[in-house]
Enzyme design. Sequence first.
Site, PDB file in Angstrom:
ATOM      1  N   HIS A 198       0.813  -1.209   0.000  1.00  0.00           N
ATOM      2  CA  HIS A 198       0.000   0.000   0.000  1.00  0.00           C
ATOM      3  C   HIS A 198       0.853   1.267   0.000  1.00  0.00           C
ATOM      4  CE1 HIS A 198       1.139   0.758   4.168  1.00  0.00           C
ATOM      5  NE2 HIS A 198       0.955  -0.542   4.375  1.00  0.00           N
ATOM      6  N   GLU A 249      -1.919  -7.267   7.563  1.00  0.00           N
ATOM      7  CA  GLU A 249      -0.513  -7.298   7.965  1.00  0.00           C
ATOM      8  C   GLU A 249      -0.291  -8.243   9.141  1.00  0.00           C
ATOM      9  OE1 GLU A 249       2.370  -7.391   7.286  1.00  0.00           O
ATOM     10  OE2 GLU A 249       3.192  -5.353   7.193  1.00  0.00           O
TER      11      GLU A 249
END
Length: 225
Positions: A12, A87
């Site tokens: 990202h 994550e």
Amino acid sequence: MTAPRTLLLIRHGETVWNAERRFATHSDLPLSEVGLQQAGAAAAALAAIGIDRVYSSPLQRARVTAEMIAAHQPGRPAVVADDRLAEIDAGPFEGMTEDQLRSGPMADDYARWHTNVDPEFPEGAETFDAALARASAFLDEHAGETGTTLVVSHGSLTRLIVSSYFLGGPPPLHRRLWLDNCRMAVVEWRGGLPKITGFNVASPKVTNGPAPRCPGCWSGRGGLA
């Protein structure tokens, strides 16, 4: 003849915590202004690639990056969020910098965790084996999809996927890799086997050289996750 298959694994865009080099794992942080510019640059770089499908971590920094890239695709593929792409949870180290951890009360716990050999995971921190298991389940589930697939996830999980799922290395080895914000790993299937044809690149057509340029974009390491 085997149908062409390419997997793009992209991190990202930048968040404020990335710029401050804080552990940012399960905290749902927005993209910073720099991160939005990076995502826009990535969308432009991938506009002519022809992405067939887009998967994303549910965290907004990944989801917004994915949505911006998808919006620039001719077919406007839907962004499908999947919890397995979140994550790796840093647990008690979340929101802290390395300097704070090394000099604070969790210094010993941090040293035992942040090692390339037999790390110890404090309560609340996700093990690398657990993270690899969920990421592997996602990849196995979508193994039959041909064409070009984009997965927008996070730095540590993407590196773990490359080092352990595709290359077969021990999970702690992912710490020997680095992936900048809005940079990607490119996996192409050739002769039925997955080949890493690019890492920390701006697009499948770029295998080395500088990061993509955009006004105001920060080109250094974008934090720790």
